[in-house]
Enzyme design. Structure first.
Site, PDB file in Angstrom:
ATOM      1  N   ASP A  53     -11.032 -14.137  -7.054  1.00 30.57           N
ATOM      2  CA  ASP A  53     -10.476 -13.365  -5.918  1.00 30.57           C
ATOM      3  C   ASP A  53     -11.327 -12.107  -5.738  1.00 30.57           C
ATOM      4  OD1 ASP A  53      -7.138 -12.618  -4.841  1.00 30.57           O
ATOM      5  OD2 ASP A  53      -8.928 -11.440  -4.419  1.00 30.57           O
ATOM      6  N   ASP A  62     -10.565 -14.941   0.796  1.00 27.52           N
ATOM      7  CA  ASP A  62     -11.257 -14.298  -0.329  1.00 27.52           C
ATOM      8  C   ASP A  62     -10.874 -14.824  -1.698  1.00 27.52           C
ATOM      9  OD1 ASP A  62      -8.804 -12.988  -0.884  1.00 27.52           O
ATOM     10  OD2 ASP A  62      -9.930 -11.263  -1.641  1.00 27.52           O
ATOM     11  N   GLU A  63     -10.158 -15.936  -1.767  1.00 24.43           N
ATOM     12  CA  GLU A  63      -9.800 -16.430  -3.100  1.00 24.43           C
ATOM     13  C   GLU A  63      -9.781 -17.945  -3.137  1.00 24.43           C
ATOM     14  OE1 GLU A  63      -5.621 -15.938  -4.431  1.00 24.43           O
ATOM     15  OE2 GLU A  63      -5.273 -15.254  -2.379  1.00 24.43           O
TER      16      GLU A  63
HETATM   17  P1  TTP Z   1      -6.188  -9.739  -1.163  1.00 23.76           P
HETATM   18  O1  TTP Z   1      -7.050 -10.559  -2.061  1.00 23.76           O
HETATM   19  O2  TTP Z   1      -4.716  -9.846  -1.311  1.00 23.76           O
HETATM   20  O3  TTP Z   1      -6.546  -8.187  -1.347  1.00 23.76           O
HETATM   21  P2  TTP Z   1      -7.960  -7.471  -1.514  1.00 23.76           P
HETATM   22  O4  TTP Z   1      -9.060  -8.464  -1.678  1.00 23.76           O
HETATM   23  O5  TTP Z   1      -8.139  -6.507  -0.390  1.00 23.76           O
HETATM   24  O6  TTP Z   1      -7.764  -6.616  -2.821  1.00 23.76           O
HETATM   25  P3  TTP Z   1      -7.646  -7.142  -4.322  1.00 23.76           P
HETATM   26  O7  TTP Z   1      -8.787  -6.537  -5.062  1.00 23.76           O
HETATM   27  O8  TTP Z   1      -6.312  -6.633  -4.790  1.00 23.76           O
HETATM   28  O9  TTP Z   1      -7.709  -8.637  -4.279  1.00 23.76           O
HETATM   29  O10 TTP Z   1      -6.527 -10.031   0.350  1.00 23.76           O
HETATM   30  C1  TTP Z   1      -7.835 -10.340   0.806  1.00 23.76           C
HETATM   31  C2  TTP Z   1      -8.076  -9.768   2.186  1.00 23.76           C
HETATM   32  O11 TTP Z   1      -7.129 -10.298   3.107  1.00 23.76           O
HETATM   33  C3  TTP Z   1      -7.915  -8.277   2.243  1.00 23.76           C
HETATM   34  O12 TTP Z   1      -9.133  -7.572   1.972  1.00 23.76           O
HETATM   35  C4  TTP Z   1      -7.410  -8.024   3.618  1.00 23.76           C
HETATM   36  C5  TTP Z   1      -6.724  -9.300   4.025  1.00 23.76           C
HETATM   37  N1  TTP Z   1      -5.253  -9.125   4.009  1.00 23.76           N
HETATM   38  C6  TTP Z   1      -4.600  -8.868   5.208  1.00 23.76           C
HETATM   39  O13 TTP Z   1      -5.214  -8.831   6.272  1.00 23.76           O
HETATM   40  N2  TTP Z   1      -3.233  -8.662   5.174  1.00 23.76           N
HETATM   41  C7  TTP Z   1      -2.506  -8.688   4.009  1.00 23.76           C
HETATM   42  O14 TTP Z   1      -1.288  -8.478   4.014  1.00 23.76           O
HETATM   43  C8  TTP Z   1      -3.209  -8.963   2.774  1.00 23.76           C
HETATM   44  C9  TTP Z   1      -2.473  -9.015   1.454  1.00 23.76           C
HETATM   45  C10 TTP Z   1      -4.576  -9.173   2.828  1.00 23.76           C
HETATM   46 MG    MG Z   2      -8.863 -10.037  -3.028  1.00 26.04          MG
END
Ligand code: TTP
Ligand code: MG
Length: 396
Positions: free
Chosen positions: A20, A114-115
């Protein structure tokens, strides 16, 4: 020639990796704009009704994060820079990352932009220990896209996902099979998959605070009190999660659903979420070379009732417009008086895009035009970012 040190992996029945990206949208902006590095960022529109999509790690100590109303985040972290998102461009970066994952395993299951899960079972001869595999993946992703990814490795999907989360940012956490219970049991019940705020309240009311508490309780009691959720979390608390890593190519269905930051009520308010989901699902179908012949819409109401409606898609399609049109029609079959907290769209009954699809004589010329348009959009997206070409409705 160096002899490869084949590690002792007898206890690893499967090797499942969860990867992720760290603060994905914010990290992409900091990569491309060096002046933003080291600064607190809120990615989202600077608008009273908008929400934060993500916050950079520099902003997170101020208690801001995804899904928070922008107005609240600005109050908590006034020094943060607010950066409008470039969603289409993040999709292109996502595609590069997924391609990198696919160099490590043929079994890659993307969960979002992103994961992804990767099944690395049997890959020790190529990559070494699970720790070596994770380190190599992190290095390769950084080399290709200059972004950090957190990786968790374990015997099952659930534990791998928790591990990648706990290691953040720039994490690399391997949970050896024998350590699974020691790893899980001290964690709070909110770490159990599928529990959510509602389930958390129910479990706390039963006096269960940690995953260990759940593991030590009587499964019959859990099922009596919580139904299928009880059985599900009892298995998870023992580190049991037999679900396979299923690539889009072999998936029975491809879905996208979002628990919304703010509940929405009524037809018009739900539509933009369906369009977003249709775009995501259509993109994954095309990536996998598949055509869907069914569309399902799922809504979860504020009182947690789940409603689904589905319809055959004829002819089959992998175009966002077609999925969206079918979803719009389905939406009329729901009772939309209650506010909704989750909106999802799933494509099912998927077939290879090479197989001949029976065309409707009257619309086929029009369809061919639109398919050509999608191909053009995909190839522009490949070169310039998915946001290069926008649909008219997105511009409002
Ligand atoms: P995530 O993997 O949940 O968060 P992140 O990558 O920003 O941070 P982390 O290091 O905790 O993983 O989400 C991936 C992307 O998806 C994030 O950069 C923005 C988008 N996203 C949204 O648009 N709305 C949301 O509610 C969430 C959770 C994420
Ligand atoms: Mg992330």
């Amino acid at each position: 020639m160096d002899s490869i040190d084949v590690p002792k992996t007898s206890a690893w029945s499967r090797i499942i990796m969860h990867a992720d990206m760290d603060a994905f949208y914010a990290a992409v902006e900091q990569r491309d704009r060096p002046e933003l590095r080291g600064k607190p960022l809120l990615i989202g529109m600077d608008h009273p009704r908008s929400v934060v999509t993500t916050a950079s790690y520099e902003a997170r100590p101020f208690g801001v994060g995804s899904a928070m109303p922008m107005a609240v985040a600005k109050r908590k972290c006034p020094q943060a820079l607010i950066i409008p998102p470039r969603i289409g461009y993040y999709s292109t970066v996502s595609q590069q990352i997924m391609t990198e994952f696919e160099h490590f395993s043929p079994y890659v299951e993307p969960l979002s932009l992103d994961e992804a899960f990767l099944d690395m079972t049997g890959a020790q001869r190529l990559f070494g220990t699970p720790h070596d595999m994770a380190r190599a993946l992190k290095q390769e992703v950084f080399r290709k896209v200059q972004l950090r990814v957190s990786v968790g490795v374990a015997c099952c999907k659930y534990v791998a996902k928790v591990a990648s989360d706990l290691g953040k940012p720039d994490g690399l956490l391997v949970v050896e099979p024998d350590d699974t219970l020691d790893f899980l049991h001290p964690l709070p019940i909110s770490r159990l998959w599928g529990v959510g705020k509602h389930g958390e309240g129910l479990l706390l009311a039963l006096g269960l605070r940690t995953i260990g508490d759940v593991a030590r309780s009587d499964p019959k009691f859990l099922v009596e009190r919580l139904g299928s959720l009880g059985a599900h979390i009892f298995a998870l608390s023992l580190g049991q999660d037999p679900r396979k890593v299923v690539s889009d190519r072999e998936a029975q269905s491809i879905g996208s659903e979002d628990t919304l930051a703010v509940d929405v009520r009524g037809y018009e308010a739900i539509l933009p979420h369906l369009l977003h989901a249709a775009d995501q699902v259509a993109w994954r179908l095309r990536r996998a070379g598949l055509i869907a012949h069914g569309v399902r819409v799922k809504l979860k109401s504020a009182s947690f009732k789940i409603h689904t409606r589905q319809a055959v898609l004829r002819p089959g399609s992998h175009n966002a417009d077609d999925l969206y049109a079918a979803a719009q029609t389905l939406l009329h079959q729901f009772d939309l008086r209650e506010p909704m907290r989750l909106v999802g769209l799933t494509a099912y009954d998927m077939r290879d895009q090479q197989l001949p699809v029976q065309e409707d004589l009257f619309t086929s010329a029009d369809r061919r035009k639109r398919q050509n348009l999608d191909v053009a959009v995909d190839s522009l997206a490949q070169r310039f970012g998915r946001g290069t070409v926008k649909r008219g409705s997105d511009l409002h």
